[in-house]
Design a protein around this motif. Structure first.
Motif, PDB file in Angstrom:
ATOM      1  N   LEU A 453       0.842  -1.188   0.000  1.00 16.06           N
ATOM      2  CA  LEU A 453       0.000   0.000   0.000  1.00 16.06           C
ATOM      3  C   LEU A 453       0.877   1.238   0.000  1.00 16.06           C
ATOM      4  N   ALA A 454       0.341   2.326  -0.564  1.00 15.73           N
ATOM      5  CA  ALA A 454       1.057   3.607  -0.607  1.00 15.73           C
ATOM      6  C   ALA A 454       0.065   4.738  -0.398  1.00 15.73           C
ATOM      7  N   TRP A 455       0.537   5.790   0.223  1.00 14.08           N
ATOM      8  CA  TRP A 455      -0.312   6.954   0.515  1.00 14.08           C
ATOM      9  C   TRP A 455       0.535   8.214   0.358  1.00 14.08           C
ATOM     10  N   GLY A 456      -0.027   9.209  -0.358  1.00 14.53           N
ATOM     11  CA  GLY A 456       0.731  10.426  -0.649  1.00 14.53           C
ATOM     12  C   GLY A 456       0.832  11.397   0.502  1.00 14.53           C
ATOM     13  N   GLY A 457      -0.154  11.392   1.420  1.00 19.92           N
ATOM     14  CA  GLY A 457      -0.158  12.320   2.543  1.00 19.92           C
ATOM     15  C   GLY A 457      -0.528  13.731   2.125  1.00 19.92           C
ATOM     16  N   GLY A 458      -1.288  14.436   2.956  1.00 19.76           N
ATOM     17  CA  GLY A 458      -1.611  15.831   2.695  1.00 19.76           C
ATOM     18  C   GLY A 458      -2.455  16.071   1.460  1.00 19.76           C
ATOM     19  N   GLY A 459      -3.110  15.059   0.936  1.00 24.41           N
ATOM     20  CA  GLY A 459      -3.925  15.207  -0.264  1.00 24.41           C
ATOM     21  C   GLY A 459      -3.196  14.893  -1.546  1.00 24.41           C
ATOM     22  N   HIS A 460      -1.904  14.616  -1.460  1.00 25.95           N
ATOM     23  CA  HIS A 460      -1.141  14.257  -2.653  1.00 25.95           C
ATOM     24  C   HIS A 460      -1.459  12.821  -3.074  1.00 25.95           C
ATOM     25  N   GLY A 461      -1.467  12.616  -4.379  1.00 27.97           N
ATOM     26  CA  GLY A 461      -1.606  11.269  -4.890  1.00 27.97           C
ATOM     27  C   GLY A 461      -0.248  10.592  -4.978  1.00 27.97           C
ATOM     28  N   ILE A 462      -0.238   9.437  -5.613  1.00 30.42           N
ATOM     29  CA  ILE A 462       1.003   8.680  -5.796  1.00 30.42           C
ATOM     30  C   ILE A 462       1.333   8.649  -7.284  1.00 30.42           C
ATOM     31  N   ASN A 463       2.502   9.121  -7.625  1.00 33.22           N
ATOM     32  CA  ASN A 463       2.957   9.058  -9.013  1.00 33.22           C
ATOM     33  C   ASN A 463       3.481   7.675  -9.386  1.00 33.22           C
ATOM     34  N   ARG A 464       4.221   7.072  -8.453  1.00 33.49           N
ATOM     35  CA  ARG A 464       4.854   5.795  -8.779  1.00 33.49           C
ATOM     36  C   ARG A 464       5.275   5.090  -7.500  1.00 33.49           C
ATOM     37  N   VAL A 465       5.256   3.769  -7.546  1.00 30.07           N
ATOM     38  CA  VAL A 465       5.826   2.958  -6.479  1.00 30.07           C
ATOM     39  C   VAL A 465       6.829   2.002  -7.109  1.00 30.07           C
ATOM     40  N   ASP A 466       8.037   2.000  -6.597  1.00 33.40           N
ATOM     41  CA  ASP A 466       9.074   1.075  -7.046  1.00 33.40           C
ATOM     42  C   ASP A 466       9.285   0.014  -5.977  1.00 33.40           C
ATOM     43  N   VAL A 467       9.561  -1.204  -6.404  1.00 35.50           N
ATOM     44  CA  VAL A 467       9.792  -2.290  -5.454  1.00 35.50           C
ATOM     45  C   VAL A 467      11.123  -2.958  -5.753  1.00 35.50           C
ATOM     46  N   SER A 468      11.664  -3.590  -4.713  1.00 35.97           N
ATOM     47  CA  SER A 468      12.969  -4.246  -4.817  1.00 35.97           C
ATOM     48  C   SER A 468      12.934  -5.527  -4.007  1.00 35.97           C
ATOM     49  N   ILE A 469      13.709  -6.520  -4.436  1.00 39.46           N
ATOM     50  CA  ILE A 469      13.858  -7.742  -3.638  1.00 39.46           C
ATOM     51  C   ILE A 469      15.295  -7.936  -3.183  1.00 39.46           C
ATOM     52  N   ASP A 470      16.159  -6.955  -3.492  1.00 35.95           N
ATOM     53  CA  ASP A 470      17.564  -7.059  -3.080  1.00 35.95           C
ATOM     54  C   ASP A 470      17.973  -5.916  -2.161  1.00 35.95           C
ATOM     55  N   GLY A 471      16.999  -5.480  -1.318  1.00 35.94           N
ATOM     56  CA  GLY A 471      17.317  -4.451  -0.336  1.00 35.94           C
ATOM     57  C   GLY A 471      17.497  -3.068  -0.903  1.00 35.94           C
ATOM     58  N   GLY A 472      17.026  -2.843  -2.132  1.00 37.00           N
ATOM     59  CA  GLY A 472      17.120  -1.520  -2.724  1.00 37.00           C
ATOM     60  C   GLY A 472      18.304  -1.309  -3.632  1.00 37.00           C
ATOM     61  N   LYS A 473      19.076  -2.359  -3.881  1.00 36.96           N
ATOM     62  CA  LYS A 473      20.183  -2.216  -4.836  1.00 36.96           C
ATOM     63  C   LYS A 473      19.628  -1.947  -6.230  1.00 36.96           C
ATOM     64  N   VAL A 518      18.092 -18.857  -0.917  1.00 38.63           N
ATOM     65  CA  VAL A 518      18.359 -17.472  -1.324  1.00 38.63           C
ATOM     66  C   VAL A 518      17.660 -16.530  -0.347  1.00 38.63           C
ATOM     67  N   LYS A 519      18.431 -15.671   0.245  1.00 39.03           N
ATOM     68  CA  LYS A 519      17.884 -14.675   1.166  1.00 39.03           C
ATOM     69  C   LYS A 519      17.582 -13.395   0.384  1.00 39.03           C
ATOM     70  N   LEU A 520      16.374 -12.859   0.593  1.00 38.08           N
ATOM     71  CA  LEU A 520      15.945 -11.637  -0.089  1.00 38.08           C
ATOM     72  C   LEU A 520      15.517 -10.594   0.935  1.00 38.08           C
ATOM     73  N   GLU A 521      15.589  -9.337   0.537  1.00 37.63           N
ATOM     74  CA  GLU A 521      15.047  -8.251   1.347  1.00 37.63           C
ATOM     75  C   GLU A 521      14.138  -7.433   0.434  1.00 37.63           C
ATOM     76  N   VAL A 522      12.832  -7.539   0.687  1.00 39.67           N
ATOM     77  CA  VAL A 522      11.832  -6.867  -0.131  1.00 39.67           C
ATOM     78  C   VAL A 522      11.554  -5.490   0.461  1.00 39.67           C
TER      79      VAL A 522
END
Length: 596
Positions: A453-473, A518-522
């Protein structure tokens, strides 16, 4: 603090000095019972401290006190308590999250009786990192046992609604409970049974026939509405996320060496929900009370001189009679796109008691604390609420602010109030599935399904959500699901769900083929329509109150090539887990937290 006439705030009249310290005139008498059937008297709108705060140096030479010594200090206006044979002078602890009234309630007594109810105090840091700063001496074993046995505290919350079985309890009294993160993406509108609950005090039982809401202050004629009168105004629905300002506070707990996250509840990640609220626009009530809200919002006329804030006063009180109060900017209330409503329904039914029955104010986009439950009074004012629930709990102070300054709030008040209470909330996203510790099966696995889930806060919408399974590399763009409500730009109060089948790298798949786990960090990072993005780590965002926590929420999982079915991670004694999947200290305040 601003107040209304004929205040319904109540203050215990049993006490010593000028405050609320309960009488302990002779410890050889009957047990002190606090506060069952205590007589009350009406007094103003705030509780004054028993004496001028004086900081107690932790280096003060400790001495052996007698029970009479404690009685004498209390009679002189000090807030002195005992615990496990030690003596503490907490008079200057004006930053106590529950307010000084609750401290004065315990004056001259043993804390164990109180902490058997307020079990959130039983995590070690409350003594080791907070109370230790006020230690002034000891009692003999005999006197310590006398004090313990003679302090009796009756649970004042016995008439509150029962806990919700679908929530995870953070503090039992007052009741605060969060949703299971994994379940939040099951439906766009959060069912009432799974919407988090935040209480600051006792839950009032208000007869709707007796309910009234008063509108007053600058630029309006004081007007009183009954519940039935509120329902005659044009009815509007507002679907909005409410997130407690302290959601994910546990992430900050000892993030800075030796410094606990100060203030309850220690939300883990589930103090957020999205509901549809039904009621009347606050601007319509202000107009009915004589304010030209259209002229002000279009700037044809000036707002009343001094109209800077909307103060909200609630019917609920703490054990000492202090009512909850909060405030938000005046402009938000008169803005036709601000969508502030006085709500009487939640998800199509009367608002349940735990969520503010019969009426609460919904201030979409702002911190949960601004969405005042059990609404009694709305005041147009020139100053924000100055109660314990505004600055003392909901301000983001600089990361180098010493914890002791927050503890001794009144001593450092001039400096601390330079940081205003939180209003609009920052961008947030969290991975709801998989959960920390999950083990996924499959030697030939090629992708990992990520939901959140994602929330823009303050009335802002969400432009994009990026996801990672390697801790953000590396990140990849997630698919944002279509929202169930249509909301205009800068009035996007609802959240967004996202999903993605993230491909395992060639290296990961090769390890699986070799039979290696295999260890992952999502994790996820959201970017709202103002192009504000979540920070990677707490770092400079860290603050001792644990407010506005929104760094990447990290979920450690494994892929086991030898497993034939997926396995849920260990729920332990608290199913939600902080970012990284591990509590820094035992979390649950009712029983030890151990690995499965």
């Amino acid at each position: 603090m601003w107040a209304r006439q004929a205040s319904k705030r109540w203050i215990a009249s049993v006490g010593v000095g000028s405050g609320l310290a309960y009488q302990v005139s002779s410890l050889e008498e009957k047990p002190v019972v606090v506060p069952k059937n205590v007589p009350f008297k009406k007094e103003g709108t705030s509780i004054a401290p028993t004496s001028t705060p004086v900081a107690i140096s932790p280096k003060t030479e400790l001495k052996r006190f007698t029970l009479q010594d404690i009685t004498d200090m209390v009679e002189k206006g000090r807030i002195v308590v005992g615990l496990k044979g030690k003596v503490y002078d907490i008079t200057s602890f004006s930053g106590h999250p529950g307010g000084t009234g609750r401290l004065e309630m315990a004056a001259g007594n043993d804390l164990e009786a109180f902490w058997s109810i307020y079990t959130q105090h039983n995590r070690g840091h409350v003594v080791d990192n907070v109370l230790v700063n006020y230690e002034i001496g000891t009692l003999s074993p005999e006197d310590a046992e006398k004090l313990r046995l003679k302090t009796v505290f009756d649970n004042p919350y016995v008439h509150d609604p029962p806990p919700k079985k679908d929530l995870l309890t953070n503090t039992r009294y007052p009741y605060n409970a969060e949703a299971k993160l994994r379940e939040l993406t099951n439906s766009y509108i959060t069912p009432i049974s799974r919407h988090f609950v935040r209480n600051h005090g006792l839950v009032p039982d208000i007869d709707p026939k007796d309910y009234t809401l008063t509108i007053g202050g600058l630029g309006v004629k004081e007007t009183v509405f009954t519940l039935e009168q509120l329902k005659t105004f044009p009815r509007v629905d507002v679907t909005s996320v409410i997130q407690c300002n302290g959601n994910r506070r546990e992430d900050y707990h000892f993030e800075k060496e030796g410094v606990p996250a100060f203030g309850p509840p220690h939300w883990v990640c589930g103090a957020i929900g999205c509901a549809t609220w039904t009621g009347v626009r606050l601007r319509d009530l202000l107009a009915s009370a004589g304010m030209d809200v259209d002229g002000i919002s279009t700037r044809r006329i000036l707002a009343p001189a001094g109209a800077q804030h909307i103060g909200l006063l609630a019917y609920d009180t703490d054990e000492c009679g202090n009512q909850y109060c909060c405030s938000f900017p005046f402009e938000k209330a008169v803005d036709p796109f601000g969508d502030v409503i006085v709500a009487y329904q939640m998800n199509g039914q009367d608002i349940p008691r735990q969520h503010g029955y019969p009426v609460r104010c919904i201030v979409p986009g702002n911190a949960g604390a601004r969405n005042c439950k059990f609404l009694e009074r709305v005041t147009v004012t020139d100053s924000p609420c100055s109660g314990d629930t505004n600055w003392k709990q909901y301000a983001v102070h600089a990361s180098d602010t010493p914890l002791q300054k927050l503890l001794d709030f009144n001593i450092h008040k001039k400096e601390l109030v330079k940081d205003p209470p939180v209003q609009e909330m920052p961008v947030q996203s969290m991975v709801s599935n998989p959960s920390a510790g999950d083990v996924l099966s499959g030697k030939d696995k090629k992708t990992v399904r990520v939901k959140g889930l994602a929330w823009g806060g303050g009335g802002h919408g969400i432009n994009r959500v990026d996801v990672s399974i390697d801790g953000g590399k590396t990140f990849t763009r997630a698919e944002m699901l279509e929202k169930e409500v249509n909301q205009r730009r800068k009035s996007e109060w609802g959240w967004v769900f996202f999903e993605k089948d993230v491909e395992l790298t060639d290296e990961m798949r090769a390890k699986l083929q070799k039979g290696e786990t295999v260890k992952l960090e999502v994790c996820s990072k959201a970017c709202n329509t103002a192009w504000n993005v979540q920070p990677e780590n707490p770092g400079p965002q860290w603050n001792p109150h644990g407010c506005c926590v929104n760094h990447w929420y990290r979920v450690p999982i494994e892929v086991d090539p030898n497993a034939t079915t997926d396995k849920r991670g260990c729920k332990g004694c608290f199913e939600n887990k902080p970012s990284g999947g591990v509590f820094k200290t035992d979390f649950h305040n009712m029983k030890p937290c151990r690995d499965c």
